[in-house]
Each structure stands twice: as structure tokens, then as C-alpha cells.
Scaffold this active site. Structure first.
Site, mmCIF file in Angstrom:
data_model
loop_
_atom_site.group_PDB
_atom_site.id
_atom_site.type_symbol
_atom_site.label_atom_id
_atom_site.label_comp_id
_atom_site.label_asym_id
_atom_site.label_seq_id
_atom_site.Cartn_x
_atom_site.Cartn_y
_atom_site.Cartn_z
ATOM 1 N N ASP A 1 -3.533 2.484 -5.580
ATOM 2 C CA ASP A 1 -2.292 2.513 -4.810
ATOM 3 C C ASP A 1 -2.084 1.270 -3.952
ATOM 4 O O ASP A 1 -1.364 1.309 -2.966
ATOM 5 C CB ASP A 1 -2.255 3.764 -3.928
ATOM 6 C CG ASP A 1 -3.264 3.699 -2.788
ATOM 7 O OD1 ASP A 1 -4.233 2.936 -2.903
ATOM 8 O OD2 ASP A 1 -3.070 4.399 -1.784
ATOM 9 N N GLU A 2 -2.711 0.160 -4.307
ATOM 10 C CA GLU A 2 -2.489 -1.048 -3.512
ATOM 11 C C GLU A 2 -2.587 -2.301 -4.367
ATOM 12 O O GLU A 2 -3.286 -2.323 -5.384
ATOM 13 C CB GLU A 2 -3.465 -1.132 -2.340
ATOM 14 C CG GLU A 2 -4.910 -1.096 -2.746
ATOM 15 C CD GLU A 2 -5.854 -1.332 -1.564
ATOM 16 O OE1 GLU A 2 -5.630 -2.284 -0.798
ATOM 17 O OE2 GLU A 2 -6.808 -0.564 -1.431
ATOM 18 N N ASP B 1 0.856 -1.184 0.000
ATOM 19 C CA ASP B 1 0.000 0.000 0.000
ATOM 20 C C ASP B 1 0.894 1.237 0.000
ATOM 21 O O ASP B 1 1.740 1.402 0.881
ATOM 22 C CB ASP B 1 -0.887 -0.028 1.249
ATOM 23 C CG ASP B 1 -1.953 1.036 1.205
ATOM 24 O OD1 ASP B 1 -2.554 1.229 0.137
ATOM 25 O OD2 ASP B 1 -2.179 1.685 2.242
HETATM 26 MG MG LIG Z 1 -2.478 4.032 0.341
#
Ligand SMILES: [Mg+2]
Length: 377
Positions: A123-124, A20
Site C-alpha cells: 500500500d505504499e 501511502d
Molecule cells: Mg498505509
């Protein structure tokens, strides 16, 4: 980190990683605009010197130190940390395209060591690295350290990693040492991990459920777990009780697959002024099909449903779809289907405001399917 406990995992046990990125949008903006990372950066709607009515989209860690959070009213953020000329807050609108580009670069760095890879958000991502590290949890830790370092060296972004035997445990682990952290939870450490851990920290336990359990005097995961599945089931429902026990025991899913995070892939285009020329709309549709199919290939999925969406002047919207018997990722097949749907269904007399294409009923691409079938034999 207890290095001496790390052994080699048994055959069916997986080593999963949840990666993350830290304050992703804010970090990308800071890089792009060469901003001072120590200065509070708030991304969201126009604060209008505290009179703005929108919300905070996200912010950097310096802004979080003021108590600013995602989804907070922008006026509230301004009260906590005003912008110029009264305060140090820097308020900006987001730049979506910037984040997509940075995200693609990060994902390209994360993908190679993963036997199974799943981008779970901009974003992960989840990685199954069991084979890459030959079931060795020490090597898993080292691999994440390497990935973390190279993402920072090449892209200037920091990321946090969680290493654990299941998806949910990996996701929780990536939160533990954030930002720029790594946390590894070995299979025999799951119970210890949940001691005095608030129920709200478990993804999937919302405020309602937590309040319900708090009314019975249970505030932490281990307290609820100690009650036992049966008794917990009586106060919180059987399904929940079974699930929570499995989470703590490390028995929930360890499957990493792009199909888990996605139901469909689509893209739409709104014309700057309503389009009268059907040929131009059709050309745009073909481009959309190409973009979507390239994305499908990129994440390793195929689809059975072709959907064309059209919005006429005045916002009247129609969706036309057609399914094929086998999931495919072939751009030509879907271009033909989309063109046909467009020709047969769209009213060619009316100006068009928006055209869209969506690939649905996702599945593994046919080549992968054949390979998996062979492996199972
Ligand atoms: Mg994040």
C-alpha cells in the site's frame, strides 16, 4: 502551506512523493463487503469473544478511535471494542487476494507520472516526479491532489501523500495529514519541520535509540540536532549522528528505484495433497516462473539468480539455485533454467508438498542498463 516559498528546484534536487494508502486492508474490505465505514472494523485472528490468542492485523479509523492498533492482541482489542452481541466491533479475517488486486490498480494509477517508480509495500510507493512537474513544487502539489482524487473516484480508496526532497522526508510527510492528506516539505523547510518533533517519528529510530537519547535529555529531533554532529556522536555513535544530521539537512538519499525495496521476487505453491505426479509439479513450476517473471517485468527489474525450492512429504526442504552472468527478465530463459534445476536435483521418487521459484540478485533489465550507460556518456 506556504505557496509563496515555492520556487523551481535546482538541477540536482529531486521532488519525491511518498504515497501511502489509508487503512488499506480495512478500506478494501469495507468496499468489498459494503460495510459501514463508521463502524469499527478489526481484521485479524478469531477473537473468540475475547478469548482469542492471536493478534490484530489491521483496523479502520473507527476502530483506532477505541485505541485498537496493528499487532495488538486480539483479546485486548475485544476488551476495548467488543463484537456482537455485546458491542459494535466487526471482526473479520483478511482476504489477501483482494488486497493484491486493489494494490495493483492503485500502483497502475501512480506509475505514469513517475520518471522513477518504486513500490515499497502493498500500500505504499515512492515516485520521482521532478521531470514531470519540471522541478516546480506547486505543480507537484497539484499533481498529488489529482492522483488522490482519481484514486478515490476510480477505486473508492483514500491515500495520503508526502512531497519532499528525500525519501525519508517524503515518508514522514505522508504521515502528517493522514488520512486523505497531502503534506509538502520544501527543501528550505526541513529544519523547521523537525522542531519539537519526537525522535520516534523518524523511521529508523527505534525505542532503544530513543530511550538512550532521552536519558541524556533529548526527546526531539531538533534538540539532538542542535547538539552538533560531534557531541551527538559521542553519546549516540558517530554513524547515527552523521545520519541524523543528514536527515534534518535533507541530505539523505533521493534515489527511487525498485531495487531498493526488493532483494528477490518469488512465489510458492503448496499442493492440497502431496503430489506424486512429477509432470504436474513441473507444470506448476512453469506457471510460477511465468507469474514471477511477469511481476519482475511489471516493476521493471531483472535478475541473475534462478532458485527452485522443493519440499517433500515430511517437510524436508531443499533450495537449488543457479546464477547467470547478466541480469535478464526473459521468461523463456528462466523457464529453461528452472526446468533444468528441477530435472537435475529433485528426487523424482518422492511425493512433493511444495514447489517454489525465486528470482534473485535483482538488477535493472539489460535494455534499461544499456540506456542508462548511453545517458551517462
Ligand atoms: Mg498505509
Amino acid at each position: 502551506m506556504k505557496e509563496e516559498n515555492a520556487g523551481t528546484s535546482s538541477s540536482n534536487e529531486r521532488i519525491l512523493v511518498h504515497c501511502d494508502l489509508d487503512a488499506f486492508f480495512a478500506s478494501v474490505e469495507i468496499l468489498h463487503r459494503s460495510l459501514d465505514p463508521e463502524r469499527p472494523l478489526i481484521i485479524g485472528s478469531d477473537p473468540k469473544s475475547g478469548r482469542g490468542r492471536g493478534i490484530v492485523s489491521t483496523c479502520n479509523y473507527a476502530a483506532r478511535a477505541f485505541g485498537i492498533r496493528s499487532a495488538m492482541p486480539i483479546g485486548e482489542a475485544w476488551r476495548r471494542c467488543p463484537g456482537a452481541p455485546f458491542g459494535t466491533g466487526h471482526y473479520i479475517h483478511g482476504t489477501r487476494g483482494l488486497y493484491n488486486r486493489a494494490s495493483r490498480k492503485v500502483m497502475a494509477m501512480l506509475r505514469p507520472p513517475a520518471e522513477h517508480f518504486e513500490q515499497a509495500g502493498i500500500d505504499e510507493a515512492y515516485l520521482d516526479i521532478t521531470n514531470e512537474v519540471e522541478g516546480d513544487w506547486d505543480r507537484a502539489y497539484a499533481l498529488c491532489r489529482d492522483l488522490q482524487k482519481s484514486i478515490e473516484a476510480h477505486l473508492g480508496l483514500t491515500a495520503s501523500f508526502g512531497i519532499a526532497p528525500t525519501r525519508i522526508l517524503a515518508k514522514m510527510s505522508s504521515e502528517i495529514n493522514k488520512p486523505n492528506g497531502i503534506f509538502r516539505m520544501l527543501p528550505d523547510e526541513t529544519h523547521e519541520f523537525f522542531v519539537e518533533r519526537s525522535l520516534r517519528e523518524v523511521p529508523g529510530i527505534g525505542p532503544k535509540r530513543a530511550t538512550q537519547l532521552a536519558e541524556w535529555g533529548f526527546n526531539t529531533v531538533d534538540e539532538a540536532y542542535e547538539l552538533g554532529e560531534l557531541a551527538l556522536g559521542r553519546i549516540a555513535g558517530e554513524r547515527f549522528a552523521t545520519w541524523l544530521v543528514q536527515v534534518v539537512d535533507g541530505d539523505t538519499s533521493s534515489e527511487v528505484s525498485p531495487l531498493r525495496s526488493r532483494k528477490s521476487i518469488g512465489k510458492e505453491n503448496t499442493f492440497s495433497s502431496d503430489e506424486h505426479d512429477n509432470e504436474r509439479v513441473l507444470e506448476r513450476l512453469k506457471t510460477l516462473v511465468e507469474t514471477v517473471m511477469a511481476k519482475a517485468k511489471g516493476i521493471g527489474v531483472a535478475g541473475r539468480l534462478c532458485e527452485v525450492k522443493v519440499r517433500y512429504t515430511g517437510f524436508e526442504t531443499h533450495t537449488h539455485g543457479r546464477s547467470i552472468p547478466v541480469a535478464m527478465d526473459d521468461v523463456d530463459v528462466f523457464t529453461r533454467l528452472a526446468v533444468r534445476l528441477f530435472a537435475l536435483n529433485v528426487d523424482h521418487q518422492r511425493p512433493i508438498r511444495l514447489i517454489g521459484f525465486r528470482l534473485g540478485q535483482l538488477d535493472m533489465p539489460p535494455t534499461r542498463q544499456a540506456k542508462l550507460a548511453l545517458e551517462e556518456e
